[in-house]
Motif scaffolding. Sequence first.
Motif, PDB file in Angstrom:
ATOM      1  N   GLU A  22      87.222  20.403  86.441  1.00 59.64           N
ATOM      2  CA  GLU A  22      87.241  21.861  86.328  1.00 59.64           C
ATOM      3  C   GLU A  22      86.624  22.381  85.035  1.00 59.64           C
ATOM      4  O   GLU A  22      85.799  23.300  85.093  1.00 59.64           O
ATOM      5  CB  GLU A  22      88.669  22.396  86.506  1.00 59.64           C
ATOM      6  N   ARG A  26      83.413  24.797  85.176  1.00 57.10           N
ATOM      7  CA  ARG A  26      83.510  26.139  84.583  1.00 57.10           C
ATOM      8  C   ARG A  26      82.390  26.349  83.557  1.00 57.10           C
ATOM      9  O   ARG A  26      81.729  27.385  83.549  1.00 57.10           O
ATOM     10  CB  ARG A  26      84.882  26.332  83.932  1.00 57.10           C
ATOM     11  N   ILE A  29      79.106  26.826  85.383  1.00 58.37           N
ATOM     12  CA  ILE A  29      79.043  28.142  86.029  1.00 58.37           C
ATOM     13  C   ILE A  29      78.661  29.207  85.014  1.00 58.37           C
ATOM     14  O   ILE A  29      77.749  30.003  85.239  1.00 58.37           O
ATOM     15  CB  ILE A  29      80.382  28.486  86.713  1.00 58.37           C
ATOM     16  N   LEU A  44      78.060  32.795  93.791  1.00 54.05           N
ATOM     17  CA  LEU A  44      78.832  31.658  93.310  1.00 54.05           C
ATOM     18  C   LEU A  44      79.494  31.032  94.528  1.00 54.05           C
ATOM     19  O   LEU A  44      80.435  31.581  95.096  1.00 54.05           O
ATOM     20  CB  LEU A  44      79.882  32.123  92.292  1.00 54.05           C
ATOM     21  N   ALA A  46      81.707  28.418  95.598  1.00 54.50           N
ATOM     22  CA  ALA A  46      82.680  27.543  94.959  1.00 54.50           C
ATOM     23  C   ALA A  46      83.849  27.271  95.908  1.00 54.50           C
ATOM     24  O   ALA A  46      84.604  28.199  96.226  1.00 54.50           O
ATOM     25  CB  ALA A  46      83.186  28.163  93.667  1.00 54.50           C
ATOM     26  N   LEU A  49      87.177  28.577  94.567  1.00 55.00           N
ATOM     27  CA  LEU A  49      86.994  29.857  93.896  1.00 55.00           C
ATOM     28  C   LEU A  49      88.330  30.514  93.547  1.00 55.00           C
ATOM     29  O   LEU A  49      88.534  30.941  92.410  1.00 55.00           O
ATOM     30  CB  LEU A  49      86.181  30.804  94.784  1.00 55.00           C
ATOM     31  N   GLN A  52      90.839  28.028  91.282  1.00 58.34           N
ATOM     32  CA  GLN A  52      90.438  27.870  89.880  1.00 58.34           C
ATOM     33  C   GLN A  52      90.218  29.226  89.198  1.00 58.34           C
ATOM     34  O   GLN A  52      89.716  29.293  88.077  1.00 58.34           O
ATOM     35  CB  GLN A  52      89.164  27.013  89.783  1.00 58.34           C
ATOM     36  N   TYR A  54      88.132  31.668  89.671  1.00 57.49           N
ATOM     37  CA  TYR A  54      86.785  32.204  89.491  1.00 57.49           C
ATOM     38  C   TYR A  54      86.667  33.585  90.128  1.00 57.49           C
ATOM     39  O   TYR A  54      85.741  34.337  89.815  1.00 57.49           O
ATOM     40  CB  TYR A  54      85.722  31.273  90.070  1.00 57.49           C
ATOM     41  N   CYS A  58      84.253  37.694  89.591  1.00 57.89           N
ATOM     42  CA  CYS A  58      83.382  38.138  90.679  1.00 57.89           C
ATOM     43  C   CYS A  58      83.607  39.615  90.983  1.00 57.89           C
ATOM     44  O   CYS A  58      84.735  40.105  90.932  1.00 57.89           O
ATOM     45  CB  CYS A  58      83.661  37.321  91.936  1.00 57.89           C
TER      46      CYS A  58
END
Length: 129
Positions: A22, A26, A29, A44, A46, A49, A52, A54, A58
């Motif tokens: 991770e 990260r 990304i 993205l 993922a 998503l 984790q 993310y 977004c």
Amino acid sequence: KALGQIVFSDSEQLSLLNSVMEPLIREEIFRRLNQENNADLVVLDAPLLIEQHYDKICDFIMTIDVPKKIQLERLIERDKLSEDDAKSRIESQLSSRERNGFADVVIDSSGTVEQTRKQVIKWLKTINV
């Protein structure tokens, strides 16, 4: 394939793998996002998503949904997995219901690639990209 058999049959091993990977993921990304500062749209893709977090970075969340039977068939075919291995991978993820609860739009991919593509394009037009 061997790693997948280990981590998707043992939740502790999966957690260990995620804790190692991770931070690296990260970092990559954010490195790539910083390179794309003039882009109108950055996607993205993922698998974790939500898990984790993310989703916090977004503007929009799109999930792709498919009935479990089709998901299982596609995973078996794509990754050449046994049915048990494919089920273990699916069960290690958030359920469709949980994942879709985070989504701004849910795309149904139970049809053809072209049908799925049309749904994505239709949604993109609504957000003026």
